[in-house]
Motif scaffolding. Structure first.
Motif, PDB file in Angstrom:
ATOM      1  N   GLN A 224     -10.334  -5.485  14.453  1.00 26.35           N
ATOM      2  CA  GLN A 224     -11.183  -5.429  13.271  1.00 26.35           C
ATOM      3  C   GLN A 224     -10.648  -4.432  12.241  1.00 26.35           C
ATOM      4  O   GLN A 224     -10.798  -4.645  11.030  1.00 26.35           O
ATOM      5  CB  GLN A 224     -12.616  -5.076  13.676  1.00 26.35           C
ATOM      6  CG  GLN A 224     -13.305  -6.211  14.430  1.00 26.35           C
ATOM      7  CD  GLN A 224     -14.674  -5.835  14.944  1.00 26.35           C
ATOM      8  OE1 GLN A 224     -14.936  -4.675  15.278  1.00 26.35           O
ATOM      9  NE2 GLN A 224     -15.577  -6.802  15.020  1.00 26.35           N
TER      10      GLN A 224
ATOM     11  N   PHE B 204     -12.848  -8.621   5.439  1.00 26.88           N
ATOM     12  CA  PHE B 204     -14.284  -8.370   5.540  1.00 26.88           C
ATOM     13  C   PHE B 204     -14.824  -8.093   4.147  1.00 26.88           C
ATOM     14  O   PHE B 204     -14.136  -7.515   3.296  1.00 26.88           O
ATOM     15  CB  PHE B 204     -14.578  -7.153   6.428  1.00 26.88           C
ATOM     16  CG  PHE B 204     -14.309  -7.366   7.895  1.00 26.88           C
ATOM     17  CD1 PHE B 204     -15.134  -8.174   8.658  1.00 26.88           C
ATOM     18  CD2 PHE B 204     -13.236  -6.741   8.517  1.00 26.88           C
ATOM     19  CE1 PHE B 204     -14.886  -8.364  10.015  1.00 26.88           C
ATOM     20  CE2 PHE B 204     -12.984  -6.921   9.861  1.00 26.88           C
ATOM     21  CZ  PHE B 204     -13.806  -7.743  10.615  1.00 26.88           C
TER      22      PHE B 204
ATOM     23  N   ASP C 282     -19.778  -4.888   2.607  1.00 23.41           N
ATOM     24  CA  ASP C 282     -20.886  -4.566   3.523  1.00 23.41           C
ATOM     25  C   ASP C 282     -20.472  -4.734   4.981  1.00 23.41           C
ATOM     26  O   ASP C 282     -20.816  -3.912   5.844  1.00 23.41           O
ATOM     27  CB  ASP C 282     -22.098  -5.446   3.220  1.00 23.41           C
ATOM     28  CG  ASP C 282     -22.740  -5.095   1.875  1.00 23.41           C
ATOM     29  OD1 ASP C 282     -22.502  -3.972   1.387  1.00 23.41           O
ATOM     30  OD2 ASP C 282     -23.461  -5.949   1.329  1.00 23.41           O
ATOM     31  N   GLU C 283     -19.737  -5.812   5.259  1.00 27.29           N
ATOM     32  CA  GLU C 283     -19.260  -6.026   6.626  1.00 27.29           C
ATOM     33  C   GLU C 283     -18.319  -4.897   7.050  1.00 27.29           C
ATOM     34  O   GLU C 283     -18.368  -4.419   8.199  1.00 27.29           O
ATOM     35  CB  GLU C 283     -18.522  -7.367   6.710  1.00 27.29           C
ATOM     36  CG  GLU C 283     -19.414  -8.591   6.626  1.00 27.29           C
ATOM     37  CD  GLU C 283     -18.608  -9.873   6.568  1.00 27.29           C
ATOM     38  OE1 GLU C 283     -19.115 -10.914   7.023  1.00 27.29           O
ATOM     39  OE2 GLU C 283     -17.459  -9.843   6.061  1.00 27.29           O
TER      40      GLU C 283
END
Length: 576
Positions: A367, A376, A379-380
């Motif tokens: 990630q 992303f 916000d993610e």
């Protein structure tokens, strides 16, 4: 004490002295390089070998190496370069005989001398001894001795009671495990095989000797007498053994780590390089790194004080490693779709085994790559960063020396623009796996944002020299092209970026960097086509959003980055 060409090298005092005994001042790094030359037995030391030994886990350019060589020649009066010689292959050697000698015994504290006028002569030692009152052990009275012995008995009994409760490391200092590197066997039936096998053995020995939580027993040559195998493994915990073969058009090195006490094979790995590789040192480096990288990580798992894996024995047992390996394989060709597939795979594995930190660390690392690639939403990204931070801190508390956890935390620090901290964390990861290309890439990235472009390029080149792990190859190739562009060199950047794009187009920014390289080389039509290709992969990219976040970046980087963005605009990138 080592003597050569009229000089003395005192290793204990870290001092070089001239023929008259006068100390010659050297910087610590320069002294360390001289010590390497003096203890190398007349062997040619490559530039890479010198830089890795003198600056372990710190990645410097060749300028630092050349400075030390210049200082050594000046200190030794070697203006004609007859002592520190440049070898034909590009390395250096100390071209003189070095003799080991015992350091001179210190002078007695007091010399016998006649009494001076008015001075009372000291009585003979025998008379002094006779005049002293006799005491019990260690100068204590009999009563004190009895009390001390009684107290010692109480302490021993207390430790005996506490030993089952306390950790052994709290009572006794644990010695690091010993790894015996055995000579690589030449099974190639090729005239060059024996030399290559010896060089690979030396490379593996030097590399594993840099790992901080083990000690390494170097192979002993049979020509020195005795059974070299028995001598090297007599007191070792693990052995590294391997064979070098010549298969069709390639050299193949097969190696394994064996538990010495039981003969149990802990890990097996194979690495190959093309037999017609024009650079023999590159072939040797990639063979060493190809097996060293895998074996170092396996050794790191074996020596971990506690397991990252879950203690559960359900259906997922043994599947965690498979899930991680499959996820890594799926991002070899890095695209948003493959990233999504890898993330889904690891999220499912973590749902099946929520307490498994190995899967959690792999997911956090993946990630962080997604954040770096801007896959992303804002916000993610905030939510992902918070979750990854908690996961990685938990993993490092459980296993502070875990390579995957250190790697992932370094990526986290890099993705959140904590570049100085990332250099430290990745340096620690390298101290457990010196051939870790992923850690080298992240170090190079930090050096880029700190404005150290020469250092960054040297770091990316080193990662390319090792070429491990292959799944990350495109990253350091792109990094080398980017660093070269930041240095203002367009034509030289083209092949680096082209090689990266041949593996994966990534987000399209690779094409935009290639456009700048073309633009600076006068290849304007190719520059325009590269920008168009980049915009297909990353629609909506403009001058305002093409650059990565600049938080904590140095002014040197910001100025160079502005010039690159202007090059993209000149090649056709929209202003807004």
């Amino acid at each position: 004490m080592l003597r050569f060409a009229g000089f003395e090298l005192d290793q204990q005092r870290a001092e070089l002295r001239g023929a008259d005994g006068t100390p010659i001042k050297l910087r610590p790094k320069t002294f360390e390089m001289l010590r390497l030359f003096a203890t190398s037995g007349g062997r040619v030391l490559s530039k890479q070998e010198l830089m890795e030994a003198v600056w372990p886990n710190v990645h410097v350019g060749e300028d630092s190496l050349f400075q030390c060589i210049r200082e050594l020649r000046a200190a030794l009066g070697d203006e004609r370069r007859q002592l520190i010689k440049l070898a034909s292959g590009g390395g250096y050697l100390l071209a003189t005989e070095v003799v080991a000698a015992l350091a001179a015994d210190p002078a007695p504290a007091e010399e016998a001398r006649p009494a001076l006028a008015g001075e009372v002569a000291s009585p003979p030692p025998a008379e002094i001894a006779a005049a002293r009152p006799q005491r019990a052990w260690f100068g204590l009275s009999r009563q004190a001795t009895v009390a001390a012995v009684a107290g010692l008995c109480v302490i021993v009994m207390g430790l005996a009671v506490a030993a089952p409760v306390l950790k052994p490391d709290l009572l006794f200092k644990r010695t690091p495990p010993r790894l015996a590197v055995m000579p690589i066997v030449d099974d190639s039936k090729d005239a060059r095989g024996a030399v290559l096998a010896a060089e690979v053995t030396a490379g593996l020995t030097d590399g594993f000797a840099r790992i901080q939580n083990i000690s390494v027993v170097a192979p002993r040559l049979a020509a020195r007498g005795g059974d070299s195998s028995a001598a090297s493994t007599a007191s070792s915990d693990y052995e590294l053994r391997g064979e070098l073969e010549r298969r069709d058009q390639s050299w193949t090195l097969r190696a394994r780590i064996i538990k010495a006490a039981t003969g149990e094979v802990q890990s097996v790995v194979t690495a190959s390089v093309a037999a017609d590789e024009a650079d023999p040192q590159l072939a040797q480096s990639r063979l060493v790194a190809g097996v060293g990288h895998v074996l170092a990580r396996r050794l790191n798992e074996i020596l971990a004080p506690g397991s990252v894996r879950s203690s559960s024995t359900g259906s997922s047992a043994g599947g965690d490693k498979v899930a991680v390996e499959q996820a890594l394989a799926s991002i070899n060709q890095t695209t948003r779709e493959r990233f999504g597939a890898a993330q889904t795979m690891l999220q499912k594995a973590r749902t099946d085994d929520p307490d498994n930190l190995e899967i959690a660390v792999a997911l956090a690392s993946l990630q962080m790559r997604g954040i770096q690639m801007r896959w992303f939403s804002p916000d993610e990204a905030v939510a992902v960063e918070a979750g990854a931070s908690a996961t990685l801190e938990q993993a490092l508390r459980a296993r502070p020396n875990s390579i995957p956890a250190l790697e992932a935390y370094c990526r986290f620090q890099s993705a959140t623009n904590r570049f100085v901290e990332s250099l430290v964390t990745c340096g620690k990861a390298l101290s457990f796996d010196p051939w870790n290309g992923s850690a080298l890439y992240l170090i190079g990235l930090g050096q880029v944002f700190l404005g150290r472009f020469d250092d960054a390029l040297a770091t990316f080149r080193l990662a390319d020299r090792y070429d491990t792990p292959p799944a990350s190859r495109w990253t350091w190739l792109l990094g080398a092209g980017w660093a070269t562009l930041l240095k203002g060199q367009g034509e030289e950047a083209v092949p680096w970026i082209q090689r990266s794009i041949a593996i994966t187009p990534a987000t399209g920014r690779s094409h935009m960097l290639l456009a700048v390289a073309y633009q600076r080389s006068g290849r304007f039509e190719e520059a325009k086509a590269a920008i168009e290709e980049g915009l297909k992969l990353q629609p909506g990219t403009t001058r305002l959003n093409v650059a990565p976040p600049a938080k904590n970046a140095s002014p040197v980087y910001l100025a160079a980055a502005d010039r690159i963005v202007q090059g993209m605009v000149d090649a056709g990138l929209p202003e807004q």
